[in-house]
Design a protein around this motif. Structure first.
Motif, PDB file in Angstrom:
ATOM      1  N   PRO A   1     -57.698 121.015 -45.174  1.00  0.00           N
ATOM      2  CA  PRO A   1     -57.688 121.824 -43.952  1.00  0.00           C
ATOM      3  C   PRO A   1     -58.617 121.228 -42.893  1.00  0.00           C
ATOM      4  N   LEU A   2     -58.254 121.415 -41.617  1.00  0.00           N
ATOM      5  CA  LEU A   2     -59.080 120.914 -40.529  1.00  0.00           C
ATOM      6  C   LEU A   2     -60.474 121.518 -40.604  1.00  0.00           C
ATOM      7  N   GLY A   3     -61.492 120.683 -40.485  1.00  0.00           N
ATOM      8  CA  GLY A   3     -62.859 121.157 -40.526  1.00  0.00           C
ATOM      9  C   GLY A   3     -63.431 121.283 -41.925  1.00  0.00           C
ATOM     10  N   SER A   4     -62.652 120.898 -42.937  1.00  0.00           N
ATOM     11  CA  SER A   4     -63.105 121.024 -44.318  1.00  0.00           C
ATOM     12  C   SER A   4     -63.280 119.645 -44.942  1.00  0.00           C
ATOM     13  N   ASN A   5     -64.123 119.590 -45.958  1.00  0.00           N
ATOM     14  CA  ASN A   5     -64.256 118.363 -46.748  1.00  0.00           C
ATOM     15  C   ASN A   5     -63.657 118.540 -48.137  1.00  0.00           C
ATOM     16  N   GLN A   6     -63.018 119.687 -48.355  1.00  0.00           N
ATOM     17  CA  GLN A   6     -62.461 120.002 -49.661  1.00  0.00           C
ATOM     18  C   GLN A   6     -60.954 119.773 -49.661  1.00  0.00           C
ATOM     19  N   MET A   7     -60.472 119.106 -50.693  1.00  0.00           N
ATOM     20  CA  MET A   7     -59.035 118.917 -50.859  1.00  0.00           C
ATOM     21  C   MET A   7     -58.478 120.100 -51.641  1.00  0.00           C
ATOM     22  N   VAL A   8     -57.302 120.556 -51.260  1.00  0.00           N
ATOM     23  CA  VAL A   8     -56.651 121.688 -51.913  1.00  0.00           C
ATOM     24  C   VAL A   8     -55.353 121.196 -52.534  1.00  0.00           C
ATOM     25  N   ARG A   9     -55.174 121.375 -53.834  1.00  0.00           N
ATOM     26  CA  ARG A   9     -53.955 120.954 -54.525  1.00  0.00           C
ATOM     27  C   ARG A   9     -52.798 121.863 -54.138  1.00  0.00           C
ATOM     28  N   VAL A  10     -51.653 121.282 -53.933  1.00  0.00           N
ATOM     29  CA  VAL A  10     -50.439 122.049 -53.631  1.00  0.00           C
ATOM     30  C   VAL A  10     -49.270 121.479 -54.424  1.00  0.00           C
TER      31      VAL A  10
ATOM     32  N   GLN B   1     -47.642 112.188 -51.201  1.00  0.00           N
ATOM     33  CA  GLN B   1     -47.991 111.294 -52.310  1.00  0.00           C
ATOM     34  C   GLN B   1     -49.058 111.899 -53.216  1.00  0.00           C
ATOM     35  N   GLU B   2     -50.066 112.518 -52.611  1.00  0.00           N
ATOM     36  CA  GLU B   2     -51.214 113.011 -53.382  1.00  0.00           C
ATOM     37  C   GLU B   2     -51.074 114.472 -53.808  1.00  0.00           C
ATOM     38  N   GLN B   3     -50.154 115.201 -53.201  1.00  0.00           N
ATOM     39  CA  GLN B   3     -49.972 116.624 -53.485  1.00  0.00           C
ATOM     40  C   GLN B   3     -51.261 117.417 -53.253  1.00  0.00           C
ATOM     41  N   GLU B   4     -51.951 117.091 -52.157  1.00  0.00           N
ATOM     42  CA  GLU B   4     -53.142 117.837 -51.784  1.00  0.00           C
ATOM     43  C   GLU B   4     -53.314 117.774 -50.279  1.00  0.00           C
ATOM     44  N   VAL B   5     -53.895 118.845 -49.728  1.00  0.00           N
ATOM     45  CA  VAL B   5     -54.125 118.925 -48.292  1.00  0.00           C
ATOM     46  C   VAL B   5     -55.616 119.117 -48.040  1.00  0.00           C
TER      47      VAL B   5
ATOM     48  N   LYS C   1     -49.173 125.823 -43.640  1.00  0.00           N
ATOM     49  CA  LYS C   1     -47.841 126.028 -44.217  1.00  0.00           C
ATOM     50  C   LYS C   1     -47.716 125.425 -45.618  1.00  0.00           C
ATOM     51  N   PHE C   2     -48.390 124.303 -45.878  1.00  0.00           N
ATOM     52  CA  PHE C   2     -48.312 123.713 -47.217  1.00  0.00           C
ATOM     53  C   PHE C   2     -48.899 124.656 -48.256  1.00  0.00           C
ATOM     54  N   GLN C   3     -50.019 125.274 -47.939  1.00  0.00           N
ATOM     55  CA  GLN C   3     -50.622 126.207 -48.886  1.00  0.00           C
ATOM     56  C   GLN C   3     -49.784 127.477 -49.018  1.00  0.00           C
ATOM     57  N   LEU C   4     -49.212 127.942 -47.910  1.00  0.00           N
ATOM     58  CA  LEU C   4     -48.358 129.137 -47.977  1.00  0.00           C
ATOM     59  C   LEU C   4     -47.138 128.899 -48.852  1.00  0.00           C
ATOM     60  N   ALA C   5     -46.635 127.657 -48.867  1.00  0.00           N
ATOM     61  CA  ALA C   5     -45.435 127.327 -49.631  1.00  0.00           C
ATOM     62  C   ALA C   5     -45.753 126.884 -51.051  1.00  0.00           C
ATOM     63  N   ASP C   6     -47.015 126.951 -51.469  1.00  0.00           N
ATOM     64  CA  ASP C   6     -47.417 126.453 -52.785  1.00  0.00           C
ATOM     65  C   ASP C   6     -46.541 127.050 -53.893  1.00  0.00           C
ATOM     66  N   GLY C   7     -45.981 126.185 -54.709  1.00  0.00           N
ATOM     67  CA  GLY C   7     -45.096 126.605 -55.793  1.00  0.00           C
ATOM     68  C   GLY C   7     -43.654 126.787 -55.347  1.00  0.00           C
ATOM     69  N   GLY C   8     -43.428 126.787 -54.038  1.00  0.00           N
ATOM     70  CA  GLY C   8     -42.091 127.023 -53.506  1.00  0.00           C
ATOM     71  C   GLY C   8     -41.567 125.846 -52.707  1.00  0.00           C
ATOM     72  N   THR C   9     -40.938 126.165 -51.583  1.00  0.00           N
ATOM     73  CA  THR C   9     -40.255 125.171 -50.766  1.00  0.00           C
ATOM     74  C   THR C   9     -40.768 125.224 -49.336  1.00  0.00           C
ATOM     75  N   LEU C  10     -41.019 124.051 -48.765  1.00  0.00           N
ATOM     76  CA  LEU C  10     -41.382 123.929 -47.352  1.00  0.00           C
ATOM     77  C   LEU C  10     -40.240 123.211 -46.643  1.00  0.00           C
ATOM     78  N   PHE C  11     -39.658 123.877 -45.656  1.00  0.00           N
ATOM     79  CA  PHE C  11     -38.542 123.298 -44.904  1.00  0.00           C
ATOM     80  C   PHE C  11     -39.060 122.807 -43.559  1.00  0.00           C
ATOM     81  N   LEU C  12     -38.961 121.507 -43.324  1.00  0.00           N
ATOM     82  CA  LEU C  12     -39.404 120.883 -42.082  1.00  0.00           C
ATOM     83  C   LEU C  12     -38.181 120.568 -41.230  1.00  0.00           C
ATOM     84  N   ASP C  13     -37.922 121.407 -40.253  1.00  0.00           N
ATOM     85  CA  ASP C  13     -36.771 121.207 -39.373  1.00  0.00           C
ATOM     86  C   ASP C  13     -37.161 120.266 -38.238  1.00  0.00           C
TER      87      ASP C  13
END
Length: 200
Positions: free
Chosen positions: A90-99, A84-88, A54-66
């Motif tokens: 993914p499970l099973g990955s060693n790569q950080m993705v900026r969001v 804090q870091e603005q990066e996620v 969901k963080f990657q899907l919302a990149d540039g937009g808004t994520l609503f956590l109800d």
């Protein structure tokens, strides 16, 4: 959620995605994958192609956590890091993705009390409690009842292809006298039932 949509629509992020997720409605074991995504085969039963979170899907937009107050403590620590870091990661990955995501969180519990009881992380509480907005319950907003009913009835009629429906003054008086412990969701439910049961 209506307020979160309105904030998103009136912001400079309105051309980017609005993604909503109800934390309480997702099993605890799947929350991390829902938030951060997975790479192919990250765990037994995972999609072979992987899944975008969901963080990657919302990149540039808004994520609503109800219902963020229902988030398990281990995931709260991971969410704090993402905020804090603005990066996620993914499970099973060693790569950080900026969001780049604006997070709007909602809860029906008293988060300050949850912090005192050790059910919610203090550092996450201060991280998300930047601009708190207190929404009064429906029972304290009697003057809004008619407009809310009209909006909901119009939406239901358009959605279902039914003729527009209106509440008469007697029906509004009955609704106004009720305390609405379930707030707007309960009001919508009552109106949907009334529409289904009414021939007029």
């Amino acid at each position: 959620e209506l307020l979160a949509h309105a904030i998103h629509a009136s912001s400079g992020r309105n051309h980017r995605p609005f993604i909503g997720i109800n934390v309480a409605a997702i099993p605890e074991t799947l929350l991390e994958a829902e938030f951060f995504g997975t790479v192919g085969g990250a765990y037994t039963g995972a999609d072979r192609k992987g899944r975008v979170g969901k963080f990657q899907l919302a990149d540039g937009g808004t994520l609503f956590l109800d219902e963020i107050g229902d988030m398990p403590l281990p995931l709260q620590a991971k969410l704090l890091r993402v905020l804090q870091e603005q990066e996620v990661e993914p499970l099973g990955s060693n790569q950080m993705v900026r969001v780049d995501v604006r997070v709007i969180a909602a809860t029906s519990i008293d988060l300050h009390q949850a912090v005192q009881e050790g059910r919610f992380r203090r550092d996450l509480y201060y991280r998300i409690n930047v601009l708190p907005i207190q929404l009064p319950p429906l029972r304290e907003r009697g003057e809004d009842l008619k407009a809310l009913c009209e909006s909901m009835l119009d939406h239901m009629s358009l959605r279902d292809g039914e003729p527009l429906r209106e509440l008469d003054e007697a029906a509004l008086a009955v609704l106004a006298a009720y305390p609405w412990p379930g707030n707007v969701r309960e009001l919508r439910n009552v109106l949907e039932q009334a529409c289904m049961l009414s021939d007029e």
